[in-house]
Design an enzyme around this catalytic site. Structure first.
Site, PDB file in Angstrom:
ATOM      1  N   CYS A 197       0.828  -1.210   0.000  1.00  0.00           N
ATOM      2  CA  CYS A 197       0.000   0.000   0.000  1.00  0.00           C
ATOM      3  C   CYS A 197       0.861   1.258   0.000  1.00  0.00           C
ATOM      4  O   CYS A 197       0.406   2.324  -0.426  1.00  0.00           O
ATOM      5  CB  CYS A 197      -0.938   0.005   1.202  1.00  0.00           C
ATOM      6  SG  CYS A 197      -0.083  -0.107   2.791  1.00  0.00           S
ATOM      7  N   SER A 216      10.365   3.254   5.959  1.00  0.00           N
ATOM      8  CA  SER A 216       8.930   3.085   6.152  1.00  0.00           C
ATOM      9  C   SER A 216       8.289   4.341   6.738  1.00  0.00           C
ATOM     10  O   SER A 216       8.964   5.189   7.319  1.00  0.00           O
ATOM     11  CB  SER A 216       8.658   1.899   7.080  1.00  0.00           C
ATOM     12  OG  SER A 216       9.103   0.697   6.494  1.00  0.00           O
ATOM     13  N   GLU A 229       9.225  -0.257  11.418  1.00  0.00           N
ATOM     14  CA  GLU A 229       8.108  -1.226  11.421  1.00  0.00           C
ATOM     15  C   GLU A 229       8.544  -2.528  10.746  1.00  0.00           C
ATOM     16  O   GLU A 229       9.292  -2.512   9.763  1.00  0.00           O
ATOM     17  CB  GLU A 229       6.876  -0.610  10.740  1.00  0.00           C
ATOM     18  CG  GLU A 229       7.085  -0.208   9.276  1.00  0.00           C
ATOM     19  CD  GLU A 229       6.722  -1.312   8.310  1.00  0.00           C
ATOM     20  OE1 GLU A 229       6.229  -2.355   8.752  1.00  0.00           O
ATOM     21  OE2 GLU A 229       6.945  -1.110   7.108  1.00  0.00           O
ATOM     22  N   GLN A 273       6.651  -5.007   9.320  1.00  0.00           N
ATOM     23  CA  GLN A 273       5.818  -5.635   8.296  1.00  0.00           C
ATOM     24  C   GLN A 273       6.482  -5.645   6.915  1.00  0.00           C
ATOM     25  O   GLN A 273       6.309  -6.577   6.134  1.00  0.00           O
ATOM     26  CB  GLN A 273       4.463  -4.941   8.206  1.00  0.00           C
ATOM     27  CG  GLN A 273       3.527  -5.210   9.362  1.00  0.00           C
ATOM     28  CD  GLN A 273       3.828  -4.327  10.559  1.00  0.00           C
ATOM     29  OE1 GLN A 273       4.644  -3.415  10.470  1.00  0.00           O
ATOM     30  NE2 GLN A 273       3.151  -4.584  11.665  1.00  0.00           N
ATOM     31  N   GLY A 319     -15.884   3.471  17.554  1.00  0.00           N
ATOM     32  CA  GLY A 319     -15.404   4.147  16.353  1.00  0.00           C
ATOM     33  C   GLY A 319     -15.099   3.105  15.296  1.00  0.00           C
ATOM     34  O   GLY A 319     -15.025   1.905  15.595  1.00  0.00           O
TER      35      GLY A 319
END
Length: 449
Positions: A50, A110, A115, A117, A190
């Site tokens: 993404c 990142s 991070e 991932q 939320g």
């Protein structure tokens, strides 16, 4: 071999543009095949997430203009005008490309520093390229370097130890209060991006149950379906509170959605088992007076920001250490690459010498079969083999001397002359060998009757 990276990421392109050049899983096999079909490309890996789309390419035939051709291919594959992408793409070649891959694998490039991932995403791209047979040479070796570098950085620095996002910090704090989240239930109020991340982090942490409450119940249902939770409307929050050990809120409401009275009622039903609450919203979703209740641990976004700022500083120190490690690993990769290049030259040189040896041996054996004197055959063999091995280098050294190429002369001296070996193999040993040549085989061994 030339190494090239062409890519775009969250720093250089908008979300709309990143979506336009992202590869779907169904497109990846065809895309890999088309990339290695481009002239000059031997290996290709696609990393598409993404936040980034990157092409990792290597090949002996990649020239200076290949980046433009790869860019044109990418735009054509996604049917996007090149002009709209021009300012958003970067290109790295050689050592810069190696450094970029290692930085990406370590989480230094990142959106959230450090991070983890992205390393899994890079490994996924690597495994797909191997499945599609577009990897298997110098680029594969570089990816192996990147994986081991990321492991070293994770092991020897604290870059991934502390949370630096509000969502992760909230979950991390919950994990400190509840030793085992697998026995806890969470109520999330939320359904925006932050709650989405909180829900996913809680699910990864092994939470027993998730309840998602939102003003628009359809959004709550959509998120609940993705994380394996239960959706409720805001009017059902008072009932949901009684079974929630953890409450995390992040709505856009201008007024609190959770008051002291509702929490007091829930505590009575729970027989005063404690509730951990994090109010991430601004303005606040939970009345401040709730924090005065016994058995309630209430934190606000300011509390989390203090944790995050401290953690971010620790990660920045770790990132500096990681950059130094990457510098060393890039140098190591470059040295290994040069040595592998020399290995190819050595193999070619050995094949050439072996061909000369086999020809000389065949000629000598033919002479022996004709009954010629063995000592004469051996002497001719040694002279012929020496002359054949030295003829080419000698002729090229003379030409280099005539052209005043002192660099070649100096390199030849370092490569060809071994003074220590020459001194060790002295005249006395040569005389001993000559004497040995006149001794019959087995003359010094005991005869067996």
């Amino acid at each position: 071999m030339t190494l090239l990276i062409l890519g775009t990421n969250h720093r250089t392109a908008s979300l709309d543009l990143r979506e336009a050049v992202a590869f779907s899983p169904e497109q990846l096999e065809q895309a890999h095949a088309e990339l290695v079909a481009l002239e000059g490309v031997d290996e290709a890996v696609i990393v598409s997430t993404c936040n980034r789309t990157e092409l990792y390419l290597s090949g002996e035939g990649l020239d200076a203009g290949f980046g433009a051709r790869a860019f044109a291919w990418l735009a054509g594959f996604h049917r996007v005008a090149q002009a709209s992408l021009q300012e958003c793409f970067y290109q790295h070649v050689g050592d810069r490309a190696a450094r970029h891959l290692m930085r990406v694998a370590c989480g230094l490039d990142s959106m959230v520093l450090g991070e983890p991932q992205i390393l899994g995403q890079i490994k996924g791209g690597y495994q797909l390229a191997r499945r599609y047979a577009t990897l298997g040479g110098p680029l594969e070796q570089l990816f192996q370097y990147a994986f081991s570098t990321a492991k070293q950085v994770r092991t020897e620095t604290g870059i991934g130890e502390n949370p630096v996002s509000v969502a992760y910090a909230a979950v991390n704090l919950a994990g400190r209060i509840f030793d085992d989240l697998s026995h806890s239930r969470a109520l999330l109020i939320g359904a925006g991006e932050t709650i989405d991340l909180v829900a996913r982090h809680l699910r990864e942490a092994g939470i027993q149950g998730l309840i998602i409450a939102n003003r628009t119940q359809a959004r709550a249902e959509r998120l609940a379906a993705e994380v394996g939770g239960v959706a409720v409307g805001l009017e059902e929050v008072p009932q949901a509170l009684s079974c929630a050990d953890i409450v995390i809120t992040s709505t856009a409401s201008p007024l609190p959605v959770l008051g002291k009275g509702a929490v007091e009622s829930a505590l009575k039903v729970r027989r005063h088992r404690p509730i951990f609450m994090v109010d991430i919203a601004v303005p606040r979703d939970i009345e401040p007076e709730v924090g005065e209740l016994d058995d309630v641990f209430l934190y606000t976004v300011d509390d989390l920001n203090e944790i995050i700022d401290e953690n971010r500083r620790s990660r920045e120190v770790a990132a500096t250490q990681a950059e130094s490690m990457i510098d060393e690993r890039v140098d190591e990769w470059h040295r290994d690459r040069r040595e592998r290049g020399a290995g190819q030259l050595i193999r070619r040189h050995r094949r050439q010498a072996e061909a000369l040896r086999q020809a000389a041996e065949a000629h000598a054996l033919a002479q022996l079969e004709r009954g010629e004197n063995p000592q004469d055959v051996i002497r001719r063999l040694s002279h012929q083999l020496t002359n054949k091995l030295l003829h080419g280098p000698t002729a090229r050294l003379r030409a280099a001397s005539g052209a005043e190429r002192q660099d070649i002369i100096a390199a030849a001296e370092a490569l060809l002359l071994d003074e220590a070996a020459s001194d060790a193999f002295d005249a006395a040993e040569i005389d001993a060998l000559k004497l040995g040549a006149h001794c019959p085989i087995g003359a010094h061994s005991q005869q067996v009757p």
